[in-house]
Design a protein around this motif. Structure first.
Motif, PDB file in Angstrom:
ATOM      1  N   PHE A  19       0.822  -1.190   0.000  1.00 37.07           N
ATOM      2  CA  PHE A  19       0.000   0.000   0.000  1.00 37.07           C
ATOM      3  C   PHE A  19       0.862   1.247   0.000  1.00 37.07           C
ATOM      4  O   PHE A  19       1.552   1.527   0.979  1.00 37.07           O
ATOM      5  CB  PHE A  19      -0.934   0.033   1.217  1.00 37.07           C
ATOM      6  CG  PHE A  19      -1.909  -1.099   1.221  1.00 37.07           C
ATOM      7  CD1 PHE A  19      -3.024  -1.072   0.401  1.00 37.07           C
ATOM      8  CD2 PHE A  19      -1.702  -2.209   2.013  1.00 37.07           C
ATOM      9  CE1 PHE A  19      -3.910  -2.124   0.388  1.00 37.07           C
ATOM     10  CE2 PHE A  19      -2.586  -3.263   2.007  1.00 37.07           C
ATOM     11  CZ  PHE A  19      -3.695  -3.223   1.190  1.00 37.07           C
ATOM     12  N   ARG A  21       0.076   4.163   0.520  1.00 37.30           N
ATOM     13  CA  ARG A  21      -0.347   5.160   1.505  1.00 37.30           C
ATOM     14  C   ARG A  21       0.358   4.936   2.839  1.00 37.30           C
ATOM     15  O   ARG A  21       0.232   5.723   3.748  1.00 37.30           O
ATOM     16  CB  ARG A  21      -1.857   5.129   1.694  1.00 37.30           C
ATOM     17  CG  ARG A  21      -2.597   5.603   0.464  1.00 37.30           C
ATOM     18  CD  ARG A  21      -4.091   5.479   0.647  1.00 37.30           C
ATOM     19  NE  ARG A  21      -4.777   5.923  -0.532  1.00 37.30           N
ATOM     20  CZ  ARG A  21      -4.951   5.188  -1.621  1.00 37.30           C
ATOM     21  NH1 ARG A  21      -4.489   3.963  -1.660  1.00 37.30           N
ATOM     22  NH2 ARG A  21      -5.578   5.661  -2.672  1.00 37.30           N
ATOM     23  N   LYS A 115     -12.689   8.010  -5.623  1.00 35.58           N
ATOM     24  CA  LYS A 115     -11.396   7.349  -5.777  1.00 35.58           C
ATOM     25  C   LYS A 115     -11.419   5.902  -5.323  1.00 35.58           C
ATOM     26  O   LYS A 115     -10.522   5.117  -5.683  1.00 35.58           O
ATOM     27  CB  LYS A 115     -10.316   8.101  -5.003  1.00 35.58           C
ATOM     28  CG  LYS A 115     -10.458   8.074  -3.488  1.00 35.58           C
ATOM     29  CD  LYS A 115      -9.396   8.925  -2.818  1.00 35.58           C
ATOM     30  CE  LYS A 115      -9.513   8.887  -1.294  1.00 35.58           C
ATOM     31  NZ  LYS A 115      -9.130   7.576  -0.747  1.00 35.58           N
ATOM     32  N   ASN A 116     -12.429   5.514  -4.563  1.00 37.23           N
ATOM     33  CA  ASN A 116     -12.510   4.142  -4.072  1.00 37.23           C
ATOM     34  C   ASN A 116     -13.576   3.302  -4.775  1.00 37.23           C
ATOM     35  O   ASN A 116     -14.014   2.284  -4.251  1.00 37.23           O
ATOM     36  CB  ASN A 116     -12.753   4.134  -2.560  1.00 37.23           C
ATOM     37  CG  ASN A 116     -11.629   4.785  -1.787  1.00 37.23           C
ATOM     38  OD1 ASN A 116     -11.831   5.753  -1.064  1.00 37.23           O
ATOM     39  ND2 ASN A 116     -10.407   4.282  -1.953  1.00 37.23           N
ATOM     40  N   PHE A 160      -6.091  -0.426   4.065  1.00 36.23           N
ATOM     41  CA  PHE A 160      -7.149  -0.841   3.148  1.00 36.23           C
ATOM     42  C   PHE A 160      -8.536  -0.691   3.775  1.00 36.23           C
ATOM     43  O   PHE A 160      -9.514  -0.399   3.086  1.00 36.23           O
ATOM     44  CB  PHE A 160      -6.909  -2.250   2.581  1.00 36.23           C
ATOM     45  CG  PHE A 160      -7.172  -3.424   3.495  1.00 36.23           C
ATOM     46  CD1 PHE A 160      -8.442  -3.726   3.965  1.00 36.23           C
ATOM     47  CD2 PHE A 160      -6.140  -4.300   3.816  1.00 36.23           C
ATOM     48  CE1 PHE A 160      -8.682  -4.834   4.772  1.00 36.23           C
ATOM     49  CE2 PHE A 160      -6.373  -5.424   4.616  1.00 36.23           C
ATOM     50  CZ  PHE A 160      -7.648  -5.690   5.101  1.00 36.23           C
ATOM     51  N   ARG A 162      -9.544   1.700   5.751  1.00 33.44           N
ATOM     52  CA  ARG A 162      -9.933   3.105   5.610  1.00 33.44           C
ATOM     53  C   ARG A 162     -10.428   3.400   4.197  1.00 33.44           C
ATOM     54  O   ARG A 162     -11.419   4.114   4.017  1.00 33.44           O
ATOM     55  CB  ARG A 162      -8.757   4.020   5.953  1.00 33.44           C
ATOM     56  CG  ARG A 162      -9.114   5.495   5.938  1.00 33.44           C
ATOM     57  CD  ARG A 162      -7.959   6.371   6.378  1.00 33.44           C
ATOM     58  NE  ARG A 162      -8.370   7.761   6.430  1.00 33.44           N
ATOM     59  CZ  ARG A 162      -8.963   8.328   7.476  1.00 33.44           C
ATOM     60  NH1 ARG A 162      -9.221   7.607   8.547  1.00 33.44           N
ATOM     61  NH2 ARG A 162      -9.320   9.591   7.445  1.00 33.44           N
ATOM     62  N   GLU A 163      -9.755   2.853   3.198  1.00 34.85           N
ATOM     63  CA  GLU A 163     -10.165   3.095   1.811  1.00 34.85           C
ATOM     64  C   GLU A 163     -11.535   2.495   1.530  1.00 34.85           C
ATOM     65  O   GLU A 163     -12.386   3.117   0.875  1.00 34.85           O
ATOM     66  CB  GLU A 163      -9.115   2.508   0.853  1.00 34.85           C
ATOM     67  CG  GLU A 163      -7.724   3.108   0.981  1.00 34.85           C
ATOM     68  CD  GLU A 163      -7.710   4.595   0.707  1.00 34.85           C
ATOM     69  OE1 GLU A 163      -8.109   5.010  -0.392  1.00 34.85           O
ATOM     70  OE2 GLU A 163      -7.291   5.359   1.602  1.00 34.85           O
ATOM     71  N   ALA A 166     -14.231   4.597   3.256  1.00 30.12           N
ATOM     72  CA  ALA A 166     -14.470   5.875   2.574  1.00 30.12           C
ATOM     73  C   ALA A 166     -15.410   5.664   1.385  1.00 30.12           C
ATOM     74  O   ALA A 166     -16.311   6.474   1.136  1.00 30.12           O
ATOM     75  CB  ALA A 166     -13.152   6.479   2.115  1.00 30.12           C
ATOM     76  N   GLY A 167     -15.204   4.584   0.641  1.00 35.78           N
ATOM     77  CA  GLY A 167     -16.094   4.289  -0.468  1.00 35.78           C
ATOM     78  C   GLY A 167     -17.500   3.947  -0.008  1.00 35.78           C
ATOM     79  O   GLY A 167     -18.486   4.397  -0.597  1.00 35.78           O
ATOM     80  N   ALA A 194      -4.083   1.893  -5.601  1.00 37.90           N
ATOM     81  CA  ALA A 194      -5.467   2.294  -5.385  1.00 37.90           C
ATOM     82  C   ALA A 194      -6.269   1.107  -4.870  1.00 37.90           C
ATOM     83  O   ALA A 194      -6.078  -0.028  -5.310  1.00 37.90           O
ATOM     84  CB  ALA A 194      -6.069   2.816  -6.682  1.00 37.90           C
ATOM     85  N   VAL A 195      -7.156   1.367  -3.924  1.00 38.76           N
ATOM     86  CA  VAL A 195      -8.039   0.340  -3.362  1.00 38.76           C
ATOM     87  C   VAL A 195      -9.468   0.728  -3.724  1.00 38.76           C
ATOM     88  O   VAL A 195      -9.944   1.796  -3.333  1.00 38.76           O
ATOM     89  CB  VAL A 195      -7.891   0.251  -1.832  1.00 38.76           C
ATOM     90  CG1 VAL A 195      -8.827  -0.802  -1.251  1.00 38.76           C
ATOM     91  CG2 VAL A 195      -6.441  -0.043  -1.449  1.00 38.76           C
ATOM     92  N   LYS A 196     -10.164  -0.130  -4.488  1.00 42.20           N
ATOM     93  CA  LYS A 196     -11.464   0.253  -5.027  1.00 42.20           C
ATOM     94  C   LYS A 196     -12.513  -0.845  -4.834  1.00 42.20           C
ATOM     95  O   LYS A 196     -12.199  -2.032  -4.893  1.00 42.20           O
ATOM     96  CB  LYS A 196     -11.350   0.588  -6.513  1.00 42.20           C
ATOM     97  CG  LYS A 196     -10.392   1.737  -6.817  1.00 42.20           C
ATOM     98  CD  LYS A 196     -10.470   2.151  -8.279  1.00 42.20           C
ATOM     99  CE  LYS A 196      -9.532   3.307  -8.586  1.00 42.20           C
ATOM    100  NZ  LYS A 196      -9.714   3.800  -9.980  1.00 42.20           N
TER     101      LYS A 196
END
Length: 273
Positions: A19, A21, A115-116, A160, A162-163, A166-167, A194-196
């Protein structure tokens, strides 16, 4: 989940982070995202501007998708789909997934850039199905868990989580639906880190009741258990069994009752102290 917990002896593999980040000292060097994705910083800024706004218009048509795209091969990206390329001079690649439904359901599919989210580029209705055109991602979180690199460290789990949260906060508050299929297989990563969340178009078509949104958050807790204690996850215990520290264990328990907005207020570690 606190930074101190990143030193837990259970995360015994001293390796670099997947990651970007997390602490730059602990990860492998990565190319600048703007040069990797777009080639120039100006191009990246232009793309970011294009994706601003909550509800940008999405291309929606009724036609034969195989006149617009050529199939390359089948792939599992958060579920089965086809890798395709556009039948034009861009030759752009994408993934197409088919959802059996009626043409009227096309109105449910919108885009809400975040972004997620795996980017939903187009929705096409044809002969009793809607074909959803997504960007291509590189690997699922589940595949990361099963790699020979060893168990992720706590600060990576925090990253991951947190990402994903957020999404989910955006899905619940802005789209006012429940995703309904959050798992390590539906969380996708790119080589730039990127984590999506995948399959958002399918969630829109299913129109899952927002009253079930806590199940999405609970699934984040289950993903953490799957990562740290795979055997516990398989037994469907629903809680961490080993001592990972009170912050980590309380965080997992909080996913049963707290919304994403509340969990995002927790201090997530960015490095191992």
């Amino acid at each position: 989940m606190s930074a101190q917990e990143g030193t837990n002896p259970k995360a015994s593999h001293n390796r670099v982070s997947v990651f970007p980040r997390s602490d730059a000292r602990l990860k492998r060097p990565l190319a600048e995202p703007e040069s990797t994705v777009q080639g120039t910083k100006q191009g990246a800024l232009k793309l970011q501007k294009q994706r601003q706004g909550a509800f940008t218009a999405l291309s929606k048509t009724a036609c034969n998708p195989w006149g617009r795209y050529r199939k390359s091969f089948k792939i599992n990206q958060a579920g089965r789909g086809w890798v395709v390329h556009a039948n034009n001079n861009t030759f752009s690649e994408a993934i197409i997934k088919e959802v059996k439904t009626t043409k009227s359901e096309l109105s449910r599919v919108i885009t809400s850039p975040h972004k997620n989210f795996v980017e939903l580029q187009e929705a096409i209705y044809y002969e009793g199905a809607i074909f959803l055109v997504y960007e291509i991602m590189d690997v699922s979180l589940g595949q990361i868990f099963s790699s020979p690199l060893g168990r992720l460290q706590l600060f990576e789990v925090a990253a991951f989580s947190r990402e994903i949260l957020a999404g989910l906060e955006h899905i619940h508050k802005r789209l006012k639906i429940t995703h309904g299929d959050i798992s390590s297989s539906s969380i996708l990563l790119s080589v730039t880190g990127a984590v999506k969340i995948g399959n958002l178009g399918t969630s829109m078509l299913q129109n899952n009741d927002i009253r079930d949104s806590q199940s999405d958050i609970e699934s984040v807790g289950n993903i953490i258990i799957e990562c740290l204690e795979p055997s516990t996850f398989l037994r469907k215990v629903g809680s961490l069994v080993s001592d990972w520290g009170s912050n980590a264990m309380n965080f997992v328990e909080s996913t049963r009752t707290q919304p994403a907005s509340q969990l995002l207020k927790v201090s997530f570690p960015s490095s191992v102290s």
